[in-house]
Write a protein that holds these residues in place. Structure first.
Motif, short mmCIF file in Angstrom:
data_model
loop_
_atom_site.label_atom_id
_atom_site.label_comp_id
_atom_site.label_asym_id
_atom_site.label_seq_id
_atom_site.Cartn_x
_atom_site.Cartn_y
_atom_site.Cartn_z
N PRO A 199 0.81 -1.23 0.00
CA PRO A 199 0.00 0.00 0.00
C PRO A 199 0.84 1.27 0.00
CG PRO A 199 -0.08 -1.07 2.15
CD PRO A 199 0.64 -2.01 1.25
N ILE A 200 0.19 2.35 -0.40
CA ILE A 200 0.79 3.69 -0.38
C ILE A 200 0.09 4.49 0.71
CG2 ILE A 200 1.09 5.84 -1.66
CD1 ILE A 200 0.98 4.13 -4.24
N ILE A 201 0.87 5.16 1.55
CA ILE A 201 0.28 6.00 2.59
C ILE A 201 0.70 7.45 2.34
CG2 ILE A 201 0.15 6.48 5.06
CD1 ILE A 201 0.66 3.57 5.60
N PRO A 202 -0.24 8.31 1.97
CA PRO A 202 0.09 9.73 1.73
C PRO A 202 0.22 10.50 3.04
CG PRO A 202 -1.88 9.01 0.50
CD PRO A 202 -1.62 8.00 1.57
N VAL A 203 1.23 11.36 3.10
CA VAL A 203 1.43 12.28 4.22
C VAL A 203 1.51 13.68 3.64
CG1 VAL A 203 2.96 13.02 6.07
CG2 VAL A 203 2.61 10.57 5.65
N VAL A 204 0.71 14.59 4.15
CA VAL A 204 0.67 15.95 3.59
C VAL A 204 1.13 16.96 4.64
CG1 VAL A 204 -0.75 17.68 2.45
CG2 VAL A 204 -1.31 15.24 2.18
N PHE A 205 2.11 17.79 4.25
CA PHE A 205 2.58 18.91 5.07
C PHE A 205 1.81 20.16 4.64
CE2 PHE A 205 6.10 16.01 4.81
CZ PHE A 205 6.85 16.15 5.97
N SER A 206 1.34 20.93 5.59
CA SER A 206 0.71 22.21 5.24
C SER A 206 1.76 23.18 4.68
CB SER A 206 0.04 22.83 6.47
OG SER A 206 1.00 23.13 7.47
N SER A 207 1.28 24.23 4.03
CA SER A 207 2.19 25.23 3.45
C SER A 207 3.06 25.87 4.52
CB SER A 207 1.36 26.31 2.75
OG SER A 207 2.20 27.36 2.32
N TYR A 208 4.33 26.08 4.18
CA TYR A 208 5.26 26.75 5.09
C TYR A 208 5.15 28.27 5.00
CZ TYR A 208 7.74 22.23 5.50
OH TYR A 208 8.07 20.92 5.74
N SER A 209 4.26 28.76 4.14
CA SER A 209 4.24 30.20 3.87
C SER A 209 3.85 31.03 5.09
CB SER A 209 3.28 30.50 2.72
OG SER A 209 1.95 30.12 3.06
N ASN A 210 3.27 30.40 6.13
CA ASN A 210 2.91 31.18 7.32
C ASN A 210 4.12 31.53 8.17
OD1 ASN A 210 2.92 29.27 9.97
ND2 ASN A 210 2.32 28.05 8.20
N PHE A 211 5.28 30.90 7.88
CA PHE A 211 6.48 31.24 8.65
C PHE A 211 7.75 31.32 7.80
CE2 PHE A 211 6.38 26.63 8.58
CZ PHE A 211 7.71 26.27 8.39
N TYR A 212 7.74 30.72 6.60
CA TYR A 212 8.96 30.65 5.79
C TYR A 212 8.66 31.20 4.39
CZ TYR A 212 13.31 28.70 3.86
OH TYR A 212 14.55 28.54 3.28
N LYS A 213 9.29 32.34 4.06
CA LYS A 213 9.10 32.93 2.75
C LYS A 213 10.47 33.23 2.14
CE LYS A 213 4.57 34.87 3.81
NZ LYS A 213 3.70 36.07 3.83
N LEU A 252 -5.84 13.90 -4.43
CA LEU A 252 -6.20 13.76 -3.02
C LEU A 252 -5.30 14.60 -2.12
CD1 LEU A 252 -7.73 12.26 -0.71
CD2 LEU A 252 -5.99 10.46 -0.90
N MET A 253 -3.99 14.52 -2.36
CA MET A 253 -3.04 15.23 -1.52
C MET A 253 -3.12 16.75 -1.73
SD MET A 253 0.22 12.61 -1.67
CE MET A 253 1.30 13.66 -0.69
N LEU A 254 -3.38 17.16 -2.96
CA LEU A 254 -3.49 18.60 -3.25
C LEU A 254 -4.69 19.19 -2.53
CD1 LEU A 254 -2.39 21.03 -4.79
CD2 LEU A 254 -3.81 20.37 -6.74
N ALA A 255 -5.82 18.48 -2.54
CA ALA A 255 -7.01 18.96 -1.84
C ALA A 255 -6.74 19.05 -0.34
CB ALA A 255 -8.19 18.03 -2.12
N THR A 256 -6.05 18.04 0.19
CA THR A 256 -5.72 18.03 1.62
C THR A 256 -4.75 19.16 1.95
OG1 THR A 256 -6.01 15.63 1.68
CG2 THR A 256 -4.79 16.61 3.50
N PHE A 257 -3.78 19.39 1.07
CA PHE A 257 -2.79 20.47 1.26
C PHE A 257 -3.49 21.81 1.41
CE2 PHE A 257 -0.24 23.82 -0.80
CZ PHE A 257 0.89 23.82 0.02
N HIS A 258 -4.41 22.11 0.50
CA HIS A 258 -5.12 23.39 0.57
C HIS A 258 -5.99 23.48 1.82
CE1 HIS A 258 -3.64 24.89 -3.18
NE2 HIS A 258 -4.19 23.94 -3.90
N GLU A 259 -6.59 22.36 2.18
CA GLU A 259 -7.46 22.34 3.36
C GLU A 259 -6.68 22.63 4.65
OE1 GLU A 259 -9.86 19.06 6.08
OE2 GLU A 259 -9.22 18.52 4.05
N ILE A 260 -5.61 21.88 4.87
CA ILE A 260 -4.87 22.04 6.13
C ILE A 260 -4.04 23.32 6.14
CG2 ILE A 260 -4.85 19.56 6.58
CD1 ILE A 260 -1.95 19.45 5.74
#
Length: 273
Positions: A199-213, A252-260
């Protein structure tokens, strides 16, 4: 007092002032400190790995995870993790995650499953003590410039995964991306999972833009949300299904990325008020 000592003393005295007054200085200081500190951790980890396993062994990754988990505090970062239960599977599997910067390593080590190593670009092997300790941790290095070599490494990795009951962490974008999205996935991770029938298990990190630019040279304290998604089964799939599998995982991961990312930005904004 010689000139060199005087200069060093002046820098020590100026450091708090610069950290408090210049976001550009903070950005460069944190990045340099991060790289240097990871090198120091490598110096400590190498003898510990050799004493623990005697040589190259995926179990050394537990030592690396233990040694690096304090680094987030030094950089002013916090992790909020959900879905950890999805990693509690028996046997082998492939973890895929989005890739924004070298800071992703900290998140990876935050939740690293047992007997899990990574697939990384070959250039990392030559990154001083970090490269050596990655090699001791069983990291699988691939030459991204040679497709035939990459395919060969993936085929060998599939056999090794099943034989040694390993888990493998892969960043399928293939390169870092701080543009507020997730780049299209390369197919290697999906071919690996299909070939090994794991199986494949996706892990999504939220955007770093709130602290790293990067463009603005800002590296503040901040929060990273990580969400582990339910496994994607590959049993019965073939190499012909890799493209469809890649596209569905990306969607799936892109939708989760934007959500979190939106939730994390909102939480940080509320906290700031």
């Amino acid at each position: 007092m010689d000139a060199l000592t005087a200069l060093a003393l002046l820098l020590v005295l100026l450091l708090p002032v610069l950290l408090a007054s210049s976001h550009t200085f903070v950005y460069h200081f944190k990045n340099v400190f991060y790289v240097a500190w990871m090198m120091v951790i490598g110096v400590v980890a190498i003898p510990l790995c050799l004493l623990s396993s005697g040589w190259r062994n995926v179990d050394n990754m537990r030592i690396l995870a233990w040694l690096t988990r304090h680094v987030k505090h030094l950089l002013g970062l916090k992790y909020h993790v959900s879905g950890l239960e999805h990693l509690e599977l028996e046997g082998s599997y492939v973890v895929i995650s989005n890739h924004q910067s070298s800071l992703d390593v900290l998140g990876m080590m935050e939740i690293l499953p047992d007997r899990c190593t990574a697939i990384a670009k070959k250039e990392l092997l030559y990154a001083g003590t970090v490269g050596l300790v990655c090699w001791l941790g069983g990291v699988i290095f691939i030459n991204r410039q040679k497709t035939s070599d990459a395919k060969s490494v993936m085929a060998e990795a599939a056999e090794t995964m099943l034989r040694e009951k390993l888990r493998v962490w892969i960043f399928p974008e293939g390169t870092r991306n701080l543009m507020g999205s997730i780049l299209p996935f390369k197919k290697g991770a999906f071919h690996l999972a299909v070939q090994a029938q794991v199986p494949i298990i996706p892990v999504v990190f939220s955007s770093y833009s709130n602290f790293y630019k990067q463009r603005e040279r800002r590296f503040n304290s901040g929060t990273i949300t990580m969400k582990v998604l339910p496994r994607i089964k590959t049993k019965g799939l073939t190499a012909n299904d890799a493209s469809t599998l890649s596209e569905s995982a990306h969607k799936l991961m892109l939708a989760t990325f934007h959500e979190i990312s939106a939730l994390t930005a909102e939480a940080n904004g509320a906290h700031g008020e």
